[in-house]
Design a protein around this motif. Sequence first.
Motif, short mmCIF file in Angstrom:
data_model
loop_
_atom_site.label_atom_id
_atom_site.label_comp_id
_atom_site.label_asym_id
_atom_site.label_seq_id
_atom_site.Cartn_x
_atom_site.Cartn_y
_atom_site.Cartn_z
N ASP A 109 37.25 -81.47 78.33
CA ASP A 109 36.38 -80.18 77.61
C ASP A 109 37.10 -79.88 76.39
OD1 ASP A 109 34.46 -80.41 79.66
OD2 ASP A 109 35.68 -79.19 80.82
N ARG A 124 33.85 -87.86 81.06
CA ARG A 124 32.83 -86.95 81.01
C ARG A 124 33.49 -86.16 79.63
NH1 ARG A 124 30.75 -90.05 83.62
NH2 ARG A 124 29.37 -89.85 85.37
N ASP A 151 32.83 -82.96 76.97
CA ASP A 151 31.87 -81.90 76.96
C ASP A 151 32.40 -80.99 75.71
OD1 ASP A 151 29.39 -80.14 77.43
OD2 ASP A 151 30.94 -78.72 77.82
N ARG A 156 28.87 -85.09 75.34
CA ARG A 156 27.92 -84.14 74.77
C ARG A 156 28.34 -83.29 73.69
NH1 ARG A 156 23.98 -80.42 78.67
NH2 ARG A 156 22.78 -79.33 76.93
N GLU A 171 23.70 -86.12 73.19
CA GLU A 171 24.38 -86.47 74.19
C GLU A 171 24.32 -88.33 74.06
OE1 GLU A 171 24.66 -85.55 78.81
OE2 GLU A 171 23.58 -87.19 78.73
#
Length: 253
Positions: free
Chosen positions: A97, A124, A126, A158, A172
């Motif tokens: 993140d 992932r 972000d 994203r 995304e």
Amino acid sequence: MSGTGAVRAAARVVARDDGRGGTALPVLHGEGPLAPRRTRGSGATAHVTLVGAMSGPLGGDRFRVDAEVERGARLRVGSAAATLALPGQHKGAARYDVRVSVADGAELHWLPEQLICAHGSDLRVDTRVEVAASGRLVLREEQVLGRVGEEPGRLVSRIRVRVAGRPVLDQELACGPGAPGGWDGPAGLGGLRAAGQLLLVRPEFARAPATAGAFGDYAAVLPLAGPAALVSAVARDALRLRALLDEALASLG
């Protein structure tokens, strides 16, 4: 850090006008694999390099980086090397993140090296960005799907950007095993393995927006609904991708 084997790590940077024509860093903190270091800068801009003190992120890891640029400060953030996402012993995706804020009259250049998703990895990413009305931002993201000669890992990235409290971008990218069908087809990456974005936020874009258009092999400039512009590019490798994004940045001034 976490005692379960998976790693939890955070880094935070705060840049502040020092009142003498320069930029101070009252907060420069990192833990585990995230080690921010002040490096030689020039003029009023402070330079920070993120140094990877451990490999990763691996499966199950949770990394977070926060950067706050206060009014009148100027900050440039880079990284010492590419980030390599690898498979780990823990099931589930790793997370990375990024939280960025740029105040009025402040400027941030966020220019890390490439993110490489090795075979078997699951990551992932972000990224959330807040820019004040008279703030300035150059933000670069580069993703490389797989090392040389290997299939890619899975990546979901994203990015959400707000300028003066209003959303200007929510995008995304999902690639690799398990991603929606067509990500590697003609409407997606077209068999290429490097993708990148360059986001520019400048107050003057409110009066004279960037001109939309294509350039290079597979790159395009898109003015956003606000004082911002987005460059998107895909390429056969990281070297060509960087050249396209550098060309775009130069053309935009």
